[in-house]
Scaffold this motif. Sequence first.
Motif, PDB file in Angstrom:
ATOM      1  N   PHE A 194       0.760  -1.298  -0.168  1.00 28.80           N
ATOM      2  CA  PHE A 194      -0.050  -0.026   0.020  1.00 28.80           C
ATOM      3  C   PHE A 194       0.818   1.062  -0.059  1.00 28.80           C
ATOM      4  N   MET A 195       2.006   1.406   0.859  1.00 25.81           N
ATOM      5  CA  MET A 195       2.539   2.382   0.853  1.00 25.81           C
ATOM      6  C   MET A 195       3.533   2.589  -0.344  1.00 25.81           C
ATOM      7  N   ILE A 232       1.426   3.982  -3.183  1.00 22.38           N
ATOM      8  CA  ILE A 232       0.768   5.541  -3.207  1.00 22.38           C
ATOM      9  C   ILE A 232       1.910   6.438  -3.182  1.00 22.38           C
ATOM     10  N   THR A 241      -3.419   6.078  -6.927  1.00 25.52           N
ATOM     11  CA  THR A 241      -4.227   7.237  -6.126  1.00 25.52           C
ATOM     12  C   THR A 241      -4.418   6.500  -4.797  1.00 25.52           C
ATOM     13  N   ALA A 242      -4.292   7.137  -3.697  1.00 19.69           N
ATOM     14  CA  ALA A 242      -4.386   6.520  -2.338  1.00 19.69           C
ATOM     15  C   ALA A 242      -5.877   5.957  -2.231  1.00 19.69           C
ATOM     16  N   LEU A 263      -6.641   2.106  -1.278  1.00 19.51           N
ATOM     17  CA  LEU A 263      -7.235   1.798  -0.050  1.00 19.51           C
ATOM     18  C   LEU A 263      -8.353   0.527  -0.572  1.00 19.51           C
ATOM     19  N   ARG A 296      -8.471  11.122  10.096  1.00 18.64           N
ATOM     20  CA  ARG A 296      -8.218   9.923   9.416  1.00 18.64           C
ATOM     21  C   ARG A 296      -7.892   8.829  10.939  1.00 18.64           C
ATOM     22  N   MET A 308     -12.289   9.337  -0.099  1.00 13.77           N
ATOM     23  CA  MET A 308     -11.164   8.861   0.509  1.00 13.77           C
ATOM     24  C   MET A 308     -11.457   8.112   1.990  1.00 13.77           C
ATOM     25  N   SER A 348       2.795   9.276   3.376  1.00 14.09           N
ATOM     26  CA  SER A 348       1.953  10.179   3.311  1.00 14.09           C
ATOM     27  C   SER A 348       1.057   9.974   4.608  1.00 14.09           C
ATOM     28  N   ASP A 381      -1.983   9.065   4.679  1.00 13.58           N
ATOM     29  CA  ASP A 381      -2.901   7.925   4.363  1.00 13.58           C
ATOM     30  C   ASP A 381      -1.957   6.766   4.849  1.00 13.58           C
ATOM     31  N   ALA A 382      -0.613   6.564   4.424  1.00 14.96           N
ATOM     32  CA  ALA A 382      -0.005   5.630   4.936  1.00 14.96           C
ATOM     33  C   ALA A 382       0.116   5.393   6.191  1.00 14.96           C
ATOM     34  N   TYR A 436      -3.566   5.080   8.242  1.00 15.63           N
ATOM     35  CA  TYR A 436      -4.301   3.911   7.815  1.00 15.63           C
ATOM     36  C   TYR A 436      -3.398   2.695   7.912  1.00 15.63           C
TER      37      TYR A 436
END
Length: 430
Positions: A13-14, A17, A23-24, A28, A161, A291, A343, A345-346, A349
């Motif tokens: 995942f990391m 993105i 895209t994130a 996801l 988040r 997102m 990021s 997100d990384a 999440y």
Amino acid sequence: MLAILGFLMILVFMILIMTGRLTAMIALIVVPITFAVIGGFGSEMGPMMLDGIKSVAPTGIMILFAILFFGILIDAGVFDPIIKTILRLVKGDPVKIAIGTAVLALLISLDGDGTTTYMITISAFLPLYKRIGMRPIVLAGIAVSASGVMNLLPWGGPTARVMTALNLEMSEVFTPVIPAMIGGAIFVLFMAFMFGREERKRIGVIEYDFEATAQLAATVEDDHLKRPKLIVFNYALTIVLLVALIMELLPPVTLFMLGFAIVITVNYPKLKDQKERIANYADNALSVVSMVFAAGIFTGILSGTSMVDAMANSVIDYIPDAMGSHFAVVTAILSAPFTFFMSNDAFYYGVLPLLAKAGAVYGIDPALIGRASLLGMPVHLLSPLVPSTYLLVGMVGEDFGTLQRIFLKWAFGSTIVMIIVCVVLGIFPL
């Protein structure tokens, strides 16, 4: 085996993105589904994903209406009088100008959108900086520092988040860290004072037609959208909403829905205008909210398959027992480099659920870990992974590396100040 599968899922995942391969939002969705199938959970994925989506639904809806609410306020010209007043007060003193920049950036950052903060702050102050000879990099640094502190707002991104990843309420994550945000804001004002003093030593106090500059200040180009006769009402509504949020009079999602319904109806009673205003923010709102719901799938599968439990147990084995009671502070310190090199997100999440599970073993509530994980935001905004910061340096015509070199240490200072406030006030334990 589950732990290995979980770590591989987060690693993939990391990589996807951070390298821009996906895209994130897509990552996801696709990555957890792929690994759930690999792990033999294909037939059980549906309920897991649905549970995850249900858990993030209130957060997603709150963010949607928060974006619309503050967008309407900006369109209506709520911040115009503040800009004009600040420009009149600061006059030709670089110290006052720098502090005025910080005050404006902190106020504009209430909408939680760094891009909006930069566009309004730079548009208002850059002509003044250039006219009297102040370095534009100072303007950029103050703006990004203010945004870094205010980005902790629930609709700003990181807090949402955290609430999504750990399935927490705003009262558990955001409300307790308000004193830390105040401490961070005071530090930003102090930083602005120090840079303003340097500029005053360099160029002195300059005489200039500040009234004309103030008249040119504007937050939107379309004057027909502004509602100067409703300025008092809009201020009052904003204050009431923020107080209601802090006092938890109603759930945040319902407060923002109600606030948006009132503000758009009063400011733009015509249906045509309402549709135009909503459409104007549809792109930003859709990208953020989609997102959040995509993250629901990620967290739903991560939890439903018990991968997160297996990973947390494996991480705990490598943590010295002596550090267990200090896990919240460790998380707060690590949040700065983690969010700088990866990021949001990384980190939120992928990594935060592991930290929360590990902390729980030592008796630390996940909410405390969630609060601590927010405090690296001032450093995060100086990361090369943040697109809005490129917009910022582009607007002032400066180099990204110069911004980092000058202001990165101040960003760490903001993080340290907020950590100290949290520890002193017991927002999370030392």
